[in-house]
Design a protein around this motif. Structure first.
Motif, PDB file in Angstrom:
ATOM      1  N   ALA A  54       0.820  -1.211   0.000  1.00  0.00           N
ATOM      2  CA  ALA A  54       0.000   0.000   0.000  1.00  0.00           C
ATOM      3  C   ALA A  54       0.856   1.265   0.000  1.00  0.00           C
ATOM      4  CB  ALA A  54      -0.931   0.011   1.209  1.00  0.00           C
ATOM      5  N   LEU A  55       2.113   1.145   0.456  1.00  0.00           N
ATOM      6  CA  LEU A  55       3.028   2.285   0.463  1.00  0.00           C
ATOM      7  C   LEU A  55       3.616   2.557  -0.916  1.00  0.00           C
ATOM      8  CD1 LEU A  55       4.994   1.354   3.712  1.00  0.00           C
ATOM      9  CD2 LEU A  55       3.427   3.289   3.486  1.00  0.00           C
ATOM     10  N   GLY A  56       3.475   1.607  -1.830  1.00  0.00           N
ATOM     11  CA  GLY A  56       4.108   1.703  -3.133  1.00  0.00           C
ATOM     12  C   GLY A  56       5.407   0.921  -3.158  1.00  0.00           C
ATOM     13  N   ALA A  57       6.194   1.106  -4.206  1.00  0.00           N
ATOM     14  CA  ALA A  57       7.441   0.350  -4.375  1.00  0.00           C
ATOM     15  C   ALA A  57       8.563   0.970  -3.545  1.00  0.00           C
ATOM     16  CB  ALA A  57       7.818   0.289  -5.846  1.00  0.00           C
ATOM     17  N   VAL A  58       8.400   0.916  -2.230  1.00  0.00           N
ATOM     18  CA  VAL A  58       9.363   1.546  -1.322  1.00  0.00           C
ATOM     19  C   VAL A  58      10.586   0.666  -1.121  1.00  0.00           C
ATOM     20  CG1 VAL A  58       7.613   2.891  -0.114  1.00  0.00           C
ATOM     21  CG2 VAL A  58       8.144   0.568   0.653  1.00  0.00           C
ATOM     22  N   GLY A  59      11.624   1.252  -0.549  1.00  0.00           N
ATOM     23  CA  GLY A  59      12.852   0.535  -0.279  1.00  0.00           C
ATOM     24  C   GLY A  59      12.868  -0.064   1.114  1.00  0.00           C
ATOM     25  N   PRO A  60      13.985  -0.711   1.478  1.00  0.00           N
ATOM     26  CA  PRO A  60      14.068  -1.405   2.763  1.00  0.00           C
ATOM     27  C   PRO A  60      13.991  -0.478   3.968  1.00  0.00           C
ATOM     28  CG  PRO A  60      16.217  -1.331   1.706  1.00  0.00           C
ATOM     29  CD  PRO A  60      15.226  -0.872   0.692  1.00  0.00           C
ATOM     30  N   GLY A  61      14.492   0.749   3.817  1.00  0.00           N
ATOM     31  CA  GLY A  61      14.455   1.682   4.936  1.00  0.00           C
ATOM     32  C   GLY A  61      13.042   2.008   5.361  1.00  0.00           C
ATOM     33  N   ALA A  62      12.184   2.275   4.395  1.00  0.00           N
ATOM     34  CA  ALA A  62      10.800   2.615   4.705  1.00  0.00           C
ATOM     35  C   ALA A  62      10.072   1.436   5.336  1.00  0.00           C
ATOM     36  CB  ALA A  62      10.069   3.065   3.437  1.00  0.00           C
ATOM     37  N   VAL A  63      10.333   0.229   4.819  1.00  0.00           N
ATOM     38  CA  VAL A  63       9.672  -0.965   5.359  1.00  0.00           C
ATOM     39  C   VAL A  63      10.154  -1.245   6.779  1.00  0.00           C
ATOM     40  CG1 VAL A  63       9.346  -3.452   5.091  1.00  0.00           C
ATOM     41  CG2 VAL A  63       9.271  -1.956   3.085  1.00  0.00           C
ATOM     42  N   ALA A  64      11.460  -1.202   6.991  1.00  0.00           N
ATOM     43  CA  ALA A  64      12.000  -1.461   8.330  1.00  0.00           C
ATOM     44  C   ALA A  64      11.491  -0.435   9.335  1.00  0.00           C
ATOM     45  CB  ALA A  64      13.527  -1.457   8.289  1.00  0.00           C
TER      46      ALA A  64
END
Length: 289
Positions: A54-64
């Motif tokens: 739902a956040l879009g194609a985010v990177g690992p920093g945003a997910v963590a």
């Protein structure tokens, strides 16, 4: 006519019942099947993809950052690589298909088409009207998604919003309490209500050595005893965290009102019990072992 005041823990109880039903899809074989159909096969990639899509194609920093208690290095093994296999839009569509299959299997078609399910969807969606996007990235991202037409999927969508709304607030409270991601997990497990260490190692990426080092820091702070149990101070801190989380998450349930919160809790409890009896969760998921 007077309106009954909302009891302090009523929102917490309602959330816990609804979250049980929401969380079941993470352990469903249907999720693996649907994600494999679009090329995502690793269990950790599945988890990171479906919750962060739902956040879009985010990177690992945003997910963590948004997930808080997952080891960054584990996240980075799968994100953003997973978006080269399947787009966020494909993942979100697969997730809905998996939820549909999972709820059908756990609850049965009759329950999905029942008046009670339609009522639960209506009440849960009304509660979400008072949720706030401010400083709540996972809630805000999911709130931008369309509400499914089918009552059981609309209900699940609403439980997702309520779960992420409380969860985002909870992370702010954990930070304020001075607990990092693994410290939060260790203290939660010590309450007997969190994941067992083996599940934490498997799904969160932490090692036994890191767990033991974290437990040592918590003992130095007087939060954990030598036996691995919470001290009085630790018990008090965990309750303070939940109470403050309740405060930050009070608006949806105040908006719904005490009578309808009680009704939604009753409906959610019935659905959750049926799902649990049908084997919605692994038997060794929760506890201190």
């Amino acid at each position: 006519m007077t309106t009954a005041a909302l009891e302090p823990r009523a929102g917490r109880r309602c959330h816990h019942r609804l979250n049980s039903l929401h969380s079941a899809h993470y352990f469903s074989p249907d999720l693996g099947t649907e994600l494999a159909a679009i090329g995502v096969t690793h269990p950790r990639a599945v988890n990171f993809a479906v919750r962060s899509a739902a956040l879009g194609a985010v990177g690992p920093g945003a997910v963590a950052a948004a997930f808080y208690n997952f080891k960054y290095e584990l996240v980075a093994e799968h994100v953003p690589a997973v978006w080269r296999t399947a787009s966020p839009e494909q993942v979100l569509a697969a997730r809905v298909r998996a939820v549909d299959a999972n709820l059908t299997r756990l609850l049965g078609k009759e329950a999905l088409a029942s008046d009670e399910m339609a009522e639960a969807a209506r009440l849960a969606l009304r509660a979400t009207e008072a949720c706030s996007r401010s400083a709540r990235p996972l809630y805000a991202a999911h709130a931008d998604l369309p509400v499914p037409e089918e009552p059981h999927l609309a209900f699940w969508h609403a439980t997702t919003l309520l779960r992420e709304h409380r969860g985002d607030g909870h992370l702010a409270v954990l930070m304020s309490a001075g607990l990092d991601g693994l410290e939060a997990v260790v203290t939660h497990t010590a309450t007997g209500k969190g994941m067992t260490p083996s599940w934490v190692f498997t799904t969160r990426g932490w090692t036994r050595e890191e767990w033991d080092a974290t437990a040592g820091r918590l003992r130095e702070r007087g939060l954990l005893g030598a036996d691995g149990e919470l001290t009085e101070r630790g018990v008090a801190l965990r309750e303070e965290i939940e109470t403050e989380t309740d405060r930050l998450d009070r608006a949806p349930y105040e908006h719904l009102g005490a009578e309808d919160v009680a009704r939604l809790t009753k409906l959610g409890t019935a659905f959750a019990r049926t799902a649990l009896a049908a084997g919605a969760f692994p038997a060794d998921l929760i506890g201190k072992g």
